[in-house]
Design an enzyme around this catalytic site. Sequence first.
Site, PDB file in Angstrom:
ATOM      1  N   GLN A  69     -11.690   7.668  -4.234  1.00 46.98           N
ATOM      2  CA  GLN A  69     -12.272   7.816  -2.535  1.00 46.98           C
ATOM      3  C   GLN A  69     -14.188   8.730  -3.005  1.00 46.98           C
ATOM      4  O   GLN A  69     -14.159   8.165  -4.336  1.00 46.98           O
ATOM      5  CB  GLN A  69     -11.194   8.940  -2.359  1.00 46.98           C
ATOM      6  CG  GLN A  69      -9.929   8.874  -1.800  1.00 46.98           C
ATOM      7  CD  GLN A  69     -10.223   7.837  -0.107  1.00 46.98           C
ATOM      8  OE1 GLN A  69     -11.295   8.529  -0.019  1.00 46.98           O
ATOM      9  NE2 GLN A  69      -9.091   7.424   0.486  1.00 46.98           N
ATOM     10  N   ASP A 127      -2.359   8.861  -2.064  1.00 50.30           N
ATOM     11  CA  ASP A 127      -4.085   9.400  -1.912  1.00 50.30           C
ATOM     12  C   ASP A 127      -4.166  10.081  -0.520  1.00 50.30           C
ATOM     13  O   ASP A 127      -3.876  10.009   0.732  1.00 50.30           O
ATOM     14  CB  ASP A 127      -5.271   9.000  -2.038  1.00 50.30           C
ATOM     15  CG  ASP A 127      -5.343   7.355  -0.895  1.00 50.30           C
ATOM     16  OD1 ASP A 127      -4.270   6.796  -0.367  1.00 50.30           O
ATOM     17  OD2 ASP A 127      -6.406   6.528  -0.755  1.00 50.30           O
ATOM     18  N   CYS A 130     -12.689 -28.073   7.857  1.00 56.29           N
ATOM     19  CA  CYS A 130     -11.184 -27.569   7.982  1.00 56.29           C
ATOM     20  C   CYS A 130     -10.080 -28.471   8.091  1.00 56.29           C
ATOM     21  O   CYS A 130     -10.505 -29.597   8.669  1.00 56.29           O
ATOM     22  CB  CYS A 130     -10.773 -26.482   9.061  1.00 56.29           C
ATOM     23  SG  CYS A 130      -8.979 -25.829   8.138  1.00 56.29           S
ATOM     24  N   GLY A 178     -10.906   4.396   1.478  1.00 59.52           N
ATOM     25  CA  GLY A 178     -11.944   5.237   2.254  1.00 59.52           C
ATOM     26  C   GLY A 178     -13.391   4.039   2.569  1.00 59.52           C
ATOM     27  O   GLY A 178     -14.142   5.538   2.930  1.00 59.52           O
ATOM     28  N   CYS A 185      -6.017 -28.131  12.078  1.00 58.01           N
ATOM     29  CA  CYS A 185      -7.092 -28.681  12.134  1.00 58.01           C
ATOM     30  C   CYS A 185      -7.161 -30.303  12.233  1.00 58.01           C
ATOM     31  O   CYS A 185      -7.926 -31.039  13.191  1.00 58.01           O
ATOM     32  CB  CYS A 185      -8.838 -28.406  11.677  1.00 58.01           C
ATOM     33  SG  CYS A 185      -9.369 -26.969  11.787  1.00 58.01           S
ATOM     34  N   ASP A 220      -8.362  -6.902   1.526  1.00 63.03           N
ATOM     35  CA  ASP A 220      -6.815  -7.010   2.127  1.00 63.03           C
ATOM     36  C   ASP A 220      -7.687  -6.680   3.291  1.00 63.03           C
ATOM     37  O   ASP A 220      -8.357  -5.796   3.785  1.00 63.03           O
ATOM     38  CB  ASP A 220      -5.503  -6.814   2.632  1.00 63.03           C
ATOM     39  CG  ASP A 220      -5.870  -5.304   2.168  1.00 63.03           C
ATOM     40  OD1 ASP A 220      -6.620  -4.058   1.661  1.00 63.03           O
ATOM     41  OD2 ASP A 220      -5.166  -4.956   3.696  1.00 63.03           O
ATOM     42  N   CYS A 273      -7.104 -27.748   7.575  1.00 65.27           N
ATOM     43  CA  CYS A 273      -5.915 -27.190   7.556  1.00 65.27           C
ATOM     44  C   CYS A 273      -4.450 -27.915   8.927  1.00 65.27           C
ATOM     45  O   CYS A 273      -5.231 -29.049   9.457  1.00 65.27           O
ATOM     46  CB  CYS A 273      -5.691 -25.822   8.052  1.00 65.27           C
ATOM     47  SG  CYS A 273      -5.930 -25.519   9.599  1.00 65.27           S
ATOM     48  N   ASP A 291       0.411  -1.503   0.661  1.00 64.07           N
ATOM     49  CA  ASP A 291      -0.189   0.206  -0.231  1.00 64.07           C
ATOM     50  C   ASP A 291       0.807   1.227   0.180  1.00 64.07           C
ATOM     51  O   ASP A 291       1.708   1.450   0.161  1.00 64.07           O
ATOM     52  CB  ASP A 291      -1.384  -0.222   1.077  1.00 64.07           C
ATOM     53  CG  ASP A 291      -0.318   0.033   2.267  1.00 64.07           C
ATOM     54  OD1 ASP A 291       1.156   0.295   2.622  1.00 64.07           O
ATOM     55  OD2 ASP A 291      -1.136   0.358   2.987  1.00 64.07           O
ATOM     56  N   SER A 292       0.561   2.530  -0.398  1.00 62.61           N
ATOM     57  CA  SER A 292       1.253   3.604  -0.893  1.00 62.61           C
ATOM     58  C   SER A 292       1.457   4.189   0.999  1.00 62.61           C
ATOM     59  O   SER A 292       2.454   4.859   0.778  1.00 62.61           O
ATOM     60  CB  SER A 292       0.216   4.601  -1.413  1.00 62.61           C
ATOM     61  OG  SER A 292      -0.683   5.092  -0.373  1.00 62.61           O
ATOM     62  N   GLY A 293       0.933   4.172   2.203  1.00 67.21           N
ATOM     63  CA  GLY A 293       1.660   4.606   2.882  1.00 67.21           C
ATOM     64  C   GLY A 293       0.515   6.032   3.685  1.00 67.21           C
ATOM     65  O   GLY A 293       0.738   6.154   4.710  1.00 67.21           O
ATOM     66  N   HIS A 316      -5.221 -21.435  10.902  1.00 72.48           N
ATOM     67  CA  HIS A 316      -6.280 -21.710  10.427  1.00 72.48           C
ATOM     68  C   HIS A 316      -7.007 -20.770  10.202  1.00 72.48           C
ATOM     69  O   HIS A 316      -7.602 -21.215   9.190  1.00 72.48           O
ATOM     70  CB  HIS A 316      -7.005 -22.384  12.002  1.00 72.48           C
ATOM     71  CG  HIS A 316      -8.609 -22.582  12.109  1.00 72.48           C
ATOM     72  ND1 HIS A 316      -9.269 -23.361  11.500  1.00 72.48           N
ATOM     73  CD2 HIS A 316      -9.409 -22.129  11.605  1.00 72.48           C
ATOM     74  CE1 HIS A 316     -10.399 -23.365  10.670  1.00 72.48           C
ATOM     75  NE2 HIS A 316     -10.541 -21.796  10.769  1.00 72.48           N
TER      76      HIS A 316
END
Length: 374
Positions: free
Chosen positions: A188, A144, A303, A215, A308, A265, A305, A90-92, A334
């Site tokens: 935005q 942004d 699951c 945003g 599990c 994310d 994983c 990401d841009s920060g 998990h």
Amino acid sequence: MFEFSVTATDGKARTGVLRTGHGEVATPVFMPCGTCGAVKGVTPDQLRDTGTQIVLANAYHLMLRPGADAVAEMGGLHKMMAWGGPILTDSGGYQVFSLSSLRKISDAGVVFQSHINGDTVNLTPEKCMDVQTRLGADIIMQLDECPPADADKEQVAQAVKRSAEWAGRCKAAWERADEGQALFGIQQGGIFTDLRARSIESLVELDLPGYAVGGLSVGEGHEKMKAILEHTDGQFPRGKPRYLMGVGEPRDIIAAVACGIDMMDCVIPTRNGRNAQAFTWNGRIKLRNAAFAGDTKPLDEKCTCYTCRNFSRAVLRHYFQAGEMLAATLVTIHNLAFFSQLMSEIRQAISDGQLQSRSRKWMEQMYPVGGTDL
Ligand SMILES: [Zn+2]
């Protein structure tokens, strides 16, 4: 190298493939956060075994510590993280506006004080591109301006205008660097549909490799978020990937995908994992609850994983109560695997043209009416 193609659609939802220099990603995809260059609590091998396809790292945190040059000297982000798959930074911008104090924003950029040591840092669109070039991720984000959730329409309009200008400057710097990274613009506009439309129009004119919805997930709530996302499919170009930033609650993921979002994310699976909360197809489990002391079932019966397959709820609860650091790792594994499985089921449902009916079933299981989390 960067390409995106849509492979199937179901209503506004779509499946697709992102092709990067570090491999392919099936979309819709969820991206775990490696905030400071590590996904908290898990090794890269464990991360890969959860089905994770792409990770996010935070330019803001890495720029302040250890610094973009230091990361470059370590061999770049992929080498540093020992992660051979795709990475997005990401841009920060979001962190500048949420974490730092004494910000001063102007058309030139933003001057702020580091939340780590109080140093004064000057972040311009050009510097933002330079930092992300040095970090070396496959996908990078424009700088942004993120207005606060309670900003009035005039403030949001100003942020839309400034973010569009910054997108143009980021594009110029990105083209000069020519490192084969994909630059995404960020829409935005807060909760104002007309400002959202104006924002994406000016970004689309720049013909960038991808576009993000910024945003949102700042406290506006599920229904308002859905109302904004309803317009995304009509506003964003069909042939480019669409990334909804900061969203990870399963209910929000399902709603966003139905609106045509391809990437998301959030820190939810890792942060909640460290705090003894597990996601399952039947809702969240809080392992500190005494009810799990004698529970010999795995976190989720479906699951597959590592956690599990090998540990019961009772064992995991005991590890948390005893302060064993393995507890955080196991529940993080998990949760990341659960998010991978959720996205995989979503992709299958879109391919089958069954997203709406299966989503309804998942929502009934995960968020029963009148039900409470255990
Ligand atoms: Zn599991």
